[in-house]
Design a protein around this motif. Structure first.
Motif, PDB file in Angstrom:
ATOM      1  N   SER A 251       0.820  -1.206   0.000  1.00 48.93           N
ATOM      2  CA  SER A 251       0.000   0.000   0.000  1.00 48.93           C
ATOM      3  C   SER A 251       0.856   1.259   0.000  1.00 48.93           C
ATOM      4  CB  SER A 251      -0.949  -0.008   1.204  1.00 48.93           C
ATOM      5  OG  SER A 251      -0.245  -0.296   2.377  1.00 48.93           O
TER       6      SER A 251
ATOM      7  N   ASP B 212       2.697   2.272  -2.631  1.00 50.18           N
ATOM      8  CA  ASP B 212       2.792   2.817  -3.983  1.00 50.18           C
ATOM      9  C   ASP B 212       1.397   3.156  -4.478  1.00 50.18           C
ATOM     10  OD1 ASP B 212       5.656   2.212  -4.317  1.00 50.18           O
ATOM     11  OD2 ASP B 212       4.969   0.135  -4.230  1.00 50.18           O
ATOM     12  N   THR B 213       1.330   3.551  -5.746  1.00 55.70           N
ATOM     13  CA  THR B 213       0.026   3.864  -6.318  1.00 55.70           C
ATOM     14  C   THR B 213      -0.457   2.768  -7.263  1.00 55.70           C
ATOM     15  OG1 THR B 213       1.299   5.329  -7.756  1.00 55.70           O
ATOM     16  CG2 THR B 213       0.038   6.331  -6.008  1.00 55.70           C
ATOM     17  N   TYR B 214       0.214   1.618  -7.258  1.00 51.31           N
ATOM     18  CA  TYR B 214      -0.244   0.512  -8.101  1.00 51.31           C
ATOM     19  C   TYR B 214      -1.635   0.050  -7.682  1.00 51.31           C
ATOM     20  CZ  TYR B 214       4.793   0.224  -9.116  1.00 51.31           C
ATOM     21  OH  TYR B 214       6.084   0.507  -9.466  1.00 51.31           O
TER      22      TYR B 214
ATOM     23  N   GLY C  33      -4.023   1.671  -6.011  1.00 56.94           N
ATOM     24  CA  GLY C  33      -5.023   2.685  -6.341  1.00 56.94           C
ATOM     25  C   GLY C  33      -5.320   2.743  -7.833  1.00 56.94           C
ATOM     26  N   ALA C  34      -4.303   2.470  -8.635  1.00 53.73           N
ATOM     27  CA  ALA C  34      -4.491   2.527 -10.089  1.00 53.73           C
ATOM     28  C   ALA C  34      -5.527   1.502 -10.555  1.00 53.73           C
ATOM     29  CB  ALA C  34      -3.165   2.298 -10.803  1.00 53.73           C
TER      30      ALA C  34
ATOM     31  N   ILE D 223      -8.290   0.792  -9.037  1.00 55.67           N
ATOM     32  CA  ILE D 223      -9.604   1.425  -8.867  1.00 55.67           C
ATOM     33  C   ILE D 223      -9.885   2.335 -10.060  1.00 55.67           C
ATOM     34  CG2 ILE D 223     -11.082   2.803  -7.353  1.00 55.67           C
ATOM     35  CD1 ILE D 223      -9.107   2.295  -5.072  1.00 55.67           C
ATOM     36  N   GLY D 224      -8.898   3.155 -10.383  1.00 58.52           N
ATOM     37  CA  GLY D 224      -9.048   4.055 -11.532  1.00 58.52           C
ATOM     38  C   GLY D 224      -9.344   3.285 -12.808  1.00 58.52           C
ATOM     39  N   ALA D 225      -8.635   2.180 -12.994  1.00 58.47           N
ATOM     40  CA  ALA D 225      -8.819   1.387 -14.215  1.00 58.47           C
ATOM     41  C   ALA D 225     -10.221   0.795 -14.283  1.00 58.47           C
ATOM     42  CB  ALA D 225      -7.767   0.277 -14.269  1.00 58.47           C
TER      43      ALA D 225
END
Lengths: 256, 256, 256
Positions: A13, A15-17, A19-20, A22-24
């Protein structure tokens, strides 16, 4: 309301991998609910991931779509699979991560499809560009047939399944949890009605068998955890402080 | 739109225990919003959990339902409580975790009920099988009376409350935060209008009192943090690097 | 459905600071979707935060509102900014955290406003009392003009931008990810069409250039990561175990 997407990865948790993902999903359908089962699978540890995937799937409602990414082979030729177990659906690499989810499903209900990698997907981040979009499409209403071709069943990890040896089951530690409990690959169902009487591992063992953590005294004990796997536990501190087995260690579960 | 369920536990984020709470809420009502306050309370640390529960409740809207699980006694006879403070509601074990939430609530508004453990609940995972479902029912519209019997108020931790001693308040470090600030059990309200002038602990102390982190120089200082507790802080590094108090340490807060 | 608020901070997940941002958004509008990009930026590391903010923004849909808080200067005079890049919006302190998001945006589309700190905001927790409420208002439909005064553009961190030096680009490690890959400030766009041939740093270097992690052999290699930055990576273990560069280290990226 559409079915939720549930994320399970080894991304951590920090990094932003994570979270990415969710965006995807939201790039496919901004109304989707996307939640986290865990991003804390040890990096590249497919066996631990397989256990956590099964344990999560037990808790979520029928129809939930898991996006499971523990994928040391990203960029290689391993397949991308979408499976439907009749209870939940899951998009995952074909590297053993589906071992429990697939093998414990009703064989008359389960289905498997191979998902194509879209042109333009980042060669280093299939989670964002392949797995999450496929999971999002399933959650948004697509059928398995809409997102892939029916294909051979997932590969299963031999090491995920305990082996019977006289009055014992030979397994290993699939995961050590946050409290220090060593969760083995040995399942209640593997006992075949026999009674659990203890466990042995390299350098240690216990004959204490309990039902709850509160019943454990000062030492180590075995119990059946909340996902139906035998675990070696201590109370109020990690089991390894008392000589309990480490992640990956072979464990002999004793039966009577 | 129904009220949200807010999760606060010591489960960590490396397992699927935390995620399972979301699934368990959705098995009650798949339309519920379920979010995380934190899963990072130190394992079994009820005092730290009590502080974090209070700090979270301050930030969430009226009506939010907390599902708070720091429960070293799972499987023992401790009660399962549901409380309504007039501001928020909370389902939690009766082990002191509700110390601040309950004692700081308006005594004319607060209510407490004892929740029965459902038959079939896993003896090792009441979070998934007892606490989360009860919180979900409250969020979905149930009243406290619908999910439990009115009962005796929660037990309170003595150690959560500072004691007056001449021109000082004797407390302890309830939690050390991610930035290394040592948050004590001493609250602004405990000062009774007196002025904060410093703090002492075993092996150290400071007479620097500030309003913001930016005002702290090279050493340690005391300030009143965002949840109204006195803390010992440093700037740009953890306070313990400068001899600040550790988690659990006794702290003497000086007044004038 | 309103646009989501996406949280990105250095708060960690062991406290309730991160969760408090969700509550603060819901106090503005309880129907908002609030999710986490990461709370794992190293404490006070504005450069790493700037990288993670950019990487996250790439993954989320147009219109998403970031609430970015890496703010060692809370309580000082640094401005609070709200920016619109034409793709996403973001509320952040004016300390360099917006370096990539702003500088890589279309200069004809981007806008910047200075947000006033509300009276009564906690001097120690602007995340809860300033940044999150402003982000929530944007997500709920407010325009930049509604929440602040048009102002000078954000400050940019010099150190975030690589410098050309003969046939090389001089940058540094902006972040080391969970898998141990050292992500540099050198971007694909900085190469200006030149070909990547390796990297050097104090005490080490590699001439291996690959496209995917799966192609990395036993040593270190450079590749372009999923957010378009050059990184130094190893396979199946952290790069630093093989002498790779640490966070903050200067890296010379070689071109041909």
């Amino acid at each position: 309301m559409s079915d939720p997407v549930v994320l399970l990865t080894d991304f951590g948790s920090g990094d932003t991998y994570a979270g990415a993902l969710i965006g995807a999903c939201w790039r496919v359908d901004p109304t989707l609910r996307v939640v986290t089962a865990t991003h804390g699978v040890p990096p590249g540890d497919v066996l631990a991931g397989a256990y956590h995937l099964k344990a999560s799937a037990l808790a979520f409602p029928r129809g939930s779509v898991f996006c499971a990414v523990v994928d040391p082979g990203v960029g290689s030729e391993r397949r991308v699979l979408a499976v439907d177990t009749g209870e939940v659906r899951c998009v995952a690499p074909d590297n053993g991560l589906l071992s429990y989810l697939w093998s414990e499903a009703d064989s008359t209900m389960r289905r498997c499809a191979a998902v194509a990698v879209p042109a333009g997907a980042s060669p280093t981040f299939h989670g964002r560009d392949v797995f999450a979009p496929a999971a999002a499409r399933l959650a948004a209403g697509a059928d398995l047939d809409d997102i892939g071709e029916p294909g051979a069943p997932p590969m299963l990890l031999d090491v995920a399944f305990a082996r019977r040896d006289d009055a014992a089951l030979l397994g290993r530690v699939a995961a050590v949890d946050h409290f220090g409990n060593a969760i083995t690959t040995v399942r209640l169902a593997d006992l075949g009605g026999a009674r659990l009487t203890g466990a042995r591992w390299d350098g240690g063992g216990t004959d204490s068998v309990v039902r709850t953590y509160a019943e454990i005294g000062d030492g180590l004990a075995v119990l059946v955890g909340s996902a139906g796997h035998v675990e070696v536990a201590a109370r109020g501190r990690p089991g390894r402080c008392l000589g309990g087995p480490e992640a990956g260690a072979a464990v002999r579960v004793l039966l009577a």
